[in-house]
Scaffold this active site. Structure first.
Site, mmCIF file in Angstrom:
data_model
loop_
_atom_site.group_PDB
_atom_site.id
_atom_site.type_symbol
_atom_site.label_atom_id
_atom_site.label_comp_id
_atom_site.label_asym_id
_atom_site.label_seq_id
_atom_site.Cartn_x
_atom_site.Cartn_y
_atom_site.Cartn_z
ATOM 1 N N PHE A 1 0.824 -1.212 0.000
ATOM 2 C CA PHE A 1 0.000 0.000 0.000
ATOM 3 C C PHE A 1 0.854 1.256 0.000
ATOM 4 O O PHE A 1 0.491 2.275 -0.568
ATOM 5 C CB PHE A 1 -0.913 0.019 1.224
ATOM 6 C CG PHE A 1 -2.170 -0.770 1.061
ATOM 7 C CD1 PHE A 1 -2.599 -1.199 -0.185
ATOM 8 C CD2 PHE A 1 -2.953 -1.078 2.171
ATOM 9 C CE1 PHE A 1 -3.771 -1.914 -0.328
ATOM 10 C CE2 PHE A 1 -4.135 -1.801 2.035
ATOM 11 C CZ PHE A 1 -4.543 -2.211 0.783
ATOM 12 N N LYS B 1 4.405 3.391 2.345
ATOM 13 C CA LYS B 1 5.201 3.403 3.571
ATOM 14 C C LYS B 1 4.963 4.711 4.314
ATOM 15 O O LYS B 1 4.473 5.693 3.748
ATOM 16 C CB LYS B 1 6.689 3.198 3.257
ATOM 17 C CG LYS B 1 7.300 4.171 2.290
ATOM 18 C CD LYS B 1 8.750 3.757 2.043
ATOM 19 C CE LYS B 1 9.545 4.829 1.364
ATOM 20 N NZ LYS B 1 9.305 4.999 -0.060
ATOM 21 N N GLY B 2 5.291 4.693 5.610
ATOM 22 C CA GLY B 2 5.140 5.907 6.429
ATOM 23 C C GLY B 2 6.172 5.847 7.531
ATOM 24 O O GLY B 2 6.129 4.970 8.387
ATOM 25 N N GLY B 3 7.156 6.731 7.471
ATOM 26 C CA GLY B 3 8.186 6.744 8.513
ATOM 27 C C GLY B 3 8.933 5.425 8.562
ATOM 28 O O GLY B 3 9.474 4.979 7.556
ATOM 29 N N CYS C 1 3.241 -0.640 4.729
ATOM 30 C CA CYS C 1 1.848 -1.055 4.875
ATOM 31 C C CYS C 1 1.463 -1.948 3.697
ATOM 32 O O CYS C 1 1.737 -1.613 2.540
ATOM 33 C CB CYS C 1 0.941 0.164 4.933
ATOM 34 S SG CYS C 1 -0.791 -0.270 5.224
ATOM 35 N N LYS D 1 0.322 -2.859 9.165
ATOM 36 C CA LYS D 1 1.417 -1.893 9.308
ATOM 37 C C LYS D 1 2.583 -2.644 9.942
ATOM 38 O O LYS D 1 2.407 -3.277 10.998
ATOM 39 C CB LYS D 1 0.960 -0.732 10.196
ATOM 40 C CG LYS D 1 1.928 0.430 10.281
ATOM 41 C CD LYS D 1 1.251 1.633 10.939
ATOM 42 C CE LYS D 1 2.254 2.743 11.245
ATOM 43 N NZ LYS D 1 1.586 3.918 11.878
ATOM 44 N N ASP E 1 -0.589 15.138 15.238
ATOM 45 C CA ASP E 1 -0.134 15.136 13.840
ATOM 46 C C ASP E 1 -1.329 15.010 12.903
ATOM 47 O O ASP E 1 -1.312 14.233 11.943
ATOM 48 C CB ASP E 1 0.868 13.992 13.594
ATOM 49 C CG ASP E 1 1.623 14.176 12.274
ATOM 50 O OD1 ASP E 1 2.208 13.189 11.782
ATOM 51 O OD2 ASP E 1 1.585 15.301 11.722
#
Ligand SMILES: COc1cc(C(=O)NC2CCN(C)CC2)ccc1Nc1cc2c(cn1)c(C)nn2-c1cc(Cl)cc(CCC(N)=O)c1
Length: 298
Positions: free
Chosen positions: A30, A32-34, A38, A53, A148
């Site tokens: 899906f 990525k984040g940090g 995902c 995640k 955030d």
């Protein structure tokens, strides 16, 4: 492609939650984040689909307080239960990774909606803002500050309902009047009191929602500049322009949220009673065509 830590995560094709005896099939990537990546994952017994995640343990060892931050994120997120908060289903680990099973939001986040539509109508903004405020009201009633709130953390399910996600910078207010002094991380729509470290609380989330609402109706964030330094200067000076294209009741609500003095910002519950929300019909449903084009005028 940035060589962000998330690039080094390797994820097996099958994920085993041995405690709950659940086997997940890892499907498409899906994003990525940090520190996380995902994937779409499927419970092989129920065929239910989730957003998985995944964080590599090797990263957590290397980066000093990353393990504590991930633990804090999971401890906070798993206690939450609200229709406008991403559901935290479970977490488990194996020798290499930590896996978090989250509610899948088929229409990604409001960031993708924003990139596709740029400016949305008041009618749609009412639909989204109502849900964002209901979710933030629930968080604040449970003494949680998200810290955030931004378009990329406002996920959209198949019905375009808003689900607040990513509690990586969230924190719990332990006693009445507590002001948090530090925040390690770089929130996108960060409030002035967070930058000056004089102490921040729930009002920092209200500032962020003001930035979200401005971006949805104007087509760009209120303090956006070429450099982070210049953006931080404008935030501290509360230096932004309200374009005339924004209707009076939306202008009134954005100005109320973007008050430099945190005490002057209305709480989520008060914002739900502003004319922009209360004075008009709030749509109970939006067709998915709204992801790509404005609905016929109401
Ligand atoms: C069907 O559901 C999704 C699809 C996609 C998608 O299509 N991504 C494409 C994949 C192909 N590449 C080329 C473009 C993006 C992306 C996200 C989906 N859903 C989806 C993603 C979700 C969640 C729920 N639901 C939650 C909760 N956390 N995350 C989560 C977590 C991380 Cl660490 C990173 C990202 C990617 C950034 C983003 N905002 O998409 C998302």
């Amino acid at each position: 492609m940035s060589s962000k830590p998330a690039d080094t995560v390797n994820v097996p094709a099958m994920l085993v939650d041995s405690k709950k005896n659940v086997l997940y099939e890892r499907l498409r990537f899906f994003g990525k984040g940090g520190y996380a990546v995902c994937f779409k994952i499927k419970d092989t017994k129920t065929d239910k689909i989730f957003a998985g995640k995944i964080v590599s343990k090797s990263l957590l060892i290397k980066e000093h307080n990353q393990r504590e931050k991930l633990t804090q994120e999971m401890m906070i997120h798993q206690t939450l239960d609200h229709k406008n908060i991403v559901k935290f289903l479970s977490f488990f680990e194996d020798a290499i990774n930590i896996y978090i099973v989250l509610e899948l939001c088929e229409n990604r986040s409001m960031m993708e909606l924003h990139q596709r539509r740029r400016v949305i109508t008041d009618y749609e903004c009412r639909f989204y803002m109502y849900q964002i405020l209901e979710g933030v009201k629930y968080l604040h009633e449970n003494n949680i500050i998200h810290r955030d709130l931004k378009l990329g953390n406002l996920f959209l399910n198949d019905q375009l309902n808003v689900k607040i996600g990513d509690f990586g910078l969230a924190t719990r207010i332990e006693f009445d009047g507590e002001r948090k002094k530090t925040l390690c991380g770089t929130p996108n729509y960060v409030a002035p009191e967070v930058l000056t470290e004089i102490g921040h609380s729930f009002e920092a989330d209200i500032w962020s929602i003001g930035c979200v609402m401005y971006a949805l109706l104007v087509g760009r964030p209120p303090f956006e500049t070429k450099t982070l330094r210049e953006t931080y200067r404008k935030i501290k000076m509360c230096d932004y322009k309200m374009p005339k294209i924004v209707c009076p009741s939306a202008t009134e609500m954005i100005i109320a949220m973007l008050q430099s003095n945190p005490q002057k910002r209305p709480c989520a519950n008060k914002l739900l009673h502003f004319d922009f929300i209360k004075g008009h019909h709030i749509p109970s449903f939006l067709p998915s065509s709204c992801l790509t084009m404005a609905p016929r005028s109401h």
